[in-house]
Design a protein around this motif. Structure first.
Motif, short mmCIF file in Angstrom:
data_model
loop_
_atom_site.label_atom_id
_atom_site.label_comp_id
_atom_site.label_asym_id
_atom_site.label_seq_id
_atom_site.Cartn_x
_atom_site.Cartn_y
_atom_site.Cartn_z
N UNK A 70 48.15 35.38 32.92
CA UNK A 70 48.32 34.00 32.44
C UNK A 70 46.94 33.39 32.28
N UNK A 71 46.58 33.08 31.03
CA UNK A 71 45.25 32.56 30.73
C UNK A 71 45.36 31.19 30.08
N UNK A 72 44.33 30.34 30.22
CA UNK A 72 44.31 29.07 29.48
C UNK A 72 44.42 29.33 27.99
N UNK A 73 45.18 28.50 27.29
CA UNK A 73 45.44 28.74 25.87
C UNK A 73 44.17 28.74 25.03
N UNK A 74 43.17 27.94 25.41
CA UNK A 74 41.95 27.81 24.62
C UNK A 74 40.79 28.59 25.22
N UNK A 75 41.06 29.62 26.00
CA UNK A 75 40.00 30.31 26.74
C UNK A 75 38.94 30.92 25.83
N UNK A 76 39.31 31.29 24.61
CA UNK A 76 38.35 31.90 23.69
C UNK A 76 37.22 30.94 23.30
N UNK A 77 37.45 29.63 23.46
CA UNK A 77 36.44 28.64 23.07
C UNK A 77 35.57 28.20 24.26
N UNK A 78 35.82 28.73 25.44
CA UNK A 78 35.06 28.30 26.61
C UNK A 78 33.66 28.90 26.62
N UNK A 79 32.72 28.13 27.11
CA UNK A 79 31.32 28.53 27.12
C UNK A 79 31.05 29.62 28.16
N UNK A 80 31.71 29.52 29.30
CA UNK A 80 31.59 30.52 30.37
C UNK A 80 32.97 30.76 30.96
N UNK A 81 33.32 32.03 31.12
CA UNK A 81 34.56 32.41 31.79
C UNK A 81 34.18 33.27 32.98
N UNK A 82 34.43 32.75 34.19
CA UNK A 82 34.10 33.49 35.39
C UNK A 82 35.29 34.33 35.84
N UNK A 83 35.05 35.60 36.10
CA UNK A 83 36.06 36.47 36.68
C UNK A 83 35.80 36.54 38.17
N UNK A 84 36.79 36.17 38.98
CA UNK A 84 36.60 36.09 40.42
C UNK A 84 37.32 37.22 41.13
N UNK A 85 36.55 38.02 41.88
CA UNK A 85 37.10 39.09 42.70
C UNK A 85 36.09 39.36 43.81
N UNK A 86 36.47 39.24 45.08
CA UNK A 86 35.49 39.35 46.15
C UNK A 86 34.89 40.74 46.32
N UNK A 87 35.57 41.77 45.82
CA UNK A 87 35.06 43.13 45.94
C UNK A 87 35.23 43.89 44.65
N UNK A 88 34.23 44.71 44.31
CA UNK A 88 34.32 45.64 43.20
C UNK A 88 33.98 47.02 43.73
N UNK A 89 34.91 47.94 43.59
CA UNK A 89 34.69 49.28 44.13
C UNK A 89 34.29 50.25 43.03
N UNK A 90 35.28 50.84 42.37
CA UNK A 90 34.99 51.82 41.32
C UNK A 90 34.65 51.17 39.99
N UNK A 91 35.03 49.91 39.83
CA UNK A 91 34.81 49.21 38.56
C UNK A 91 35.98 49.31 37.61
N UNK A 92 37.03 50.08 37.98
CA UNK A 92 38.18 50.25 37.09
C UNK A 92 38.91 48.95 36.83
N UNK A 93 39.18 48.18 37.87
CA UNK A 93 39.87 46.89 37.70
C UNK A 93 39.00 45.91 36.93
#
Length: 352
Positions: A266-289
């Motif tokens: 579920x994403x904001x309808x106008x997300x393509x026009x945003x200047x910055x989109x932060x992806x939040x995840x406290x851990x990154x392991x293999x990078x697959x997700x």
């Protein structure tokens, strides 16, 4: 900055299989499709019914329909242009590879034929999974000896940051302190991620009547939480940007294959026009997700250079995998460490 060669990566959903079930009205097409989906037990299988693509009836056609004289099986009754458009959105017009058509007499009562169809689909999914795992492994080998990308920003390890990181990684830290310091560290991460926002000069008149030459953000900032881990970063996000628009996606590893799977979006309808989109995840392991999450945003029109992946603890190989495929993405991280570390941050934060 030295130009980074972009690596190829295709997520599992990029090779979608489309299976056509044909038959006359009332022959049991929908019932058969539902039975096959039920046997597969896969939540992301979708039934696209042609009943949803009937053209709007004219007054004359509507009158015929009420008199049971309108032929809904006629080709001209279906909006095939719209159906084709939707199928191309799912997959670029290609149908499932593999054998001649399968005729299923007696519909849902024919368990042998249904088992044949289900087995063929499972075989196709297993082949896709093997290809995806091989792609991830190949990406890791490509990035193994490369220097760290300039798009990776490691938070300055001040005494405060080092102290908070120590508290968080100490198994003896109680739950209250863990939540308190994780929220503080998230706040610092979000503030650093905002350094990638575009600013323009702006002048204000101070309460003392003087003119101050400052800057003002020129675009909107939003965040996408990768569930469930990213949820523990929302308190820090709201402290920095109280009214921030936020989306969500659920990516979980399959218990059968170990590869990440997209279950909810579920994403904001106008997300393509945003200047910055932060992806939040406290851990990154293999990078697959992370790869899947960024690909979802790019597929929804977000510019790669506008994505900032915000994480606390990340494996170096996972970060390099992400930036080999999406070299324009910026990553803000507290600490780079070993790859393949089991996720533990959200377990401590939520207590389960």
């Amino acid at each position: 900055m030295e130009k980074v060669e972009r690596a190829h990566y295709s997520p599992p959903w990029a090779d979608t299989s489309i299976i056509g079930v044909a038959g006359s009205s009332g022959s049991g097409k929908t019932s058969l499709a539902v039975e096959i989906v039920s046997a597969l037990n896969l939540p992301w299988v979708v039934i696209l019914s042609m009943d949803s693509f009937y053209k709007a009836l004219t007054p004359e056609e509507n009158a015929k329909a009420h008199q049971n004289e309108f032929d809904f099986d006629a080709p001209q009754a279906i909006d095939f242009d719209l159906l084709t458009e939707k199928l191309r959105d799912i997959k670029a017009g290609r149908l499932m590879n593999g054998e001649p058509d399968i005729i299923v007499p007696r519909g849902i009562q024919n368990r042998v034929a249904i088992d044949m169809v289900v087995g063929r689909i499972r075989q196709t999914l297993e082949e896709k999974s093997r290809r995806h795992q091989a792609d991830l492994e190949h990406l890791g080998k490509q990035a193994e000896d490369e220097p760290l990308s300039g798009n990776v920003a490691i938070v300055n390890h001040t005494i405060q940051v080092k102290g908070m990181s120590t508290i968080l990684q100490d198994p003896l830290t109680d739950d209250v302190d863990f939540i308190f310091y994780l929220d503080r560290l998230t706040t610092i991460l979000i503030e650093q991620a905002l350094e990638h926002t575009h600013f323009a000069s702006f002048e204000v008149e101070t309460p003392q009547g003087k003119h101050y030459h400052g800057v003002r953000s020129t675009g909107e900032v939003s965040a996408v939480v990768i569930l469930r881990g990213g949820s523990c970063m929302e308190t820090g996000l709201r402290r920095v940007i109280p009214e921030c628009k936020a989306g969500r996606m659920l990516i979980q590893s399959s218990y059968r294959t170990g590869e990440p799977e997209l279950h909810f979006l579920k994403l904001p309808a106008d997300i393509a026009r945003h200047d910055v989109v932060m992806l939040l995840d406290p851990q990154m392991s293999s990078g697959g997700a992370a790869l899947m999450a960024v690909k979802v945003l790019v597929d929804h029109g977000v510019e790669e250079e506008n994505v900032v992946f915000v994480t606390m603890f990340a494996g170096r190989m996972g970060v390099m995998r992400l930036l080999r495929v999406f070299p324009g993405v910026r990553t803000v991280v507290v600490e780079l460490g070993e790859d393949g570390v089991e996720r533990w941050v959200e377990k401590r934060y939520f207590g389960c």
